[in-house]
Design a protein around this motif. Sequence first.
Motif, PDB file in Angstrom:
ATOM      1  N   CYS A  37       0.847  -1.182   0.000  1.00  0.00           N
ATOM      2  CA  CYS A  37       0.000   0.000   0.000  1.00  0.00           C
ATOM      3  C   CYS A  37       0.888   1.239   0.000  1.00  0.00           C
ATOM      4  O   CYS A  37       2.101   1.138  -0.078  1.00  0.00           O
ATOM      5  CB  CYS A  37      -0.911  -0.014   1.224  1.00  0.00           C
ATOM      6  N   GLY A  78      -6.029   3.146   3.933  1.00  0.00           N
ATOM      7  CA  GLY A  78      -5.505   2.644   2.676  1.00  0.00           C
ATOM      8  C   GLY A  78      -4.752   1.327   2.819  1.00  0.00           C
ATOM      9  O   GLY A  78      -4.812   0.477   1.933  1.00  0.00           O
ATOM     10  N   CYS A  79      -4.070   1.145   3.934  1.00  0.00           N
ATOM     11  CA  CYS A  79      -3.227  -0.033   4.111  1.00  0.00           C
ATOM     12  C   CYS A  79      -3.915  -1.193   4.822  1.00  0.00           C
ATOM     13  O   CYS A  79      -3.579  -2.335   4.579  1.00  0.00           O
ATOM     14  CB  CYS A  79      -1.960   0.345   4.884  1.00  0.00           C
TER      15      CYS A  79
END
Length: 81
Positions: A37, A78-79
């Motif tokens: 990511c 996001g990760c």
Amino acid sequence: MFQIHNTQNGVKAILGGFNAADLQKKVQACQEGKCECECDPSMMQKITSIEVRSEAQGASITIEGDVNAAELEPMMQGCLL
């Protein structure tokens, strides 16, 4: 469910419906610079410790260091999500 808030020493996030072991693998990959990511290496350097725990409704992540919820929330979403 994803909740993140500042603590005295960093931030704590609650991730409902997540497995702590799965999250620990993702966190470790980011710490080692091997994540897939958009993990910010300069942000990771500000972190002194990360603890992932199993909770009744999912998992929690406690992050200590020179970080705050506003900085970490986009990266975590996001990760990890």
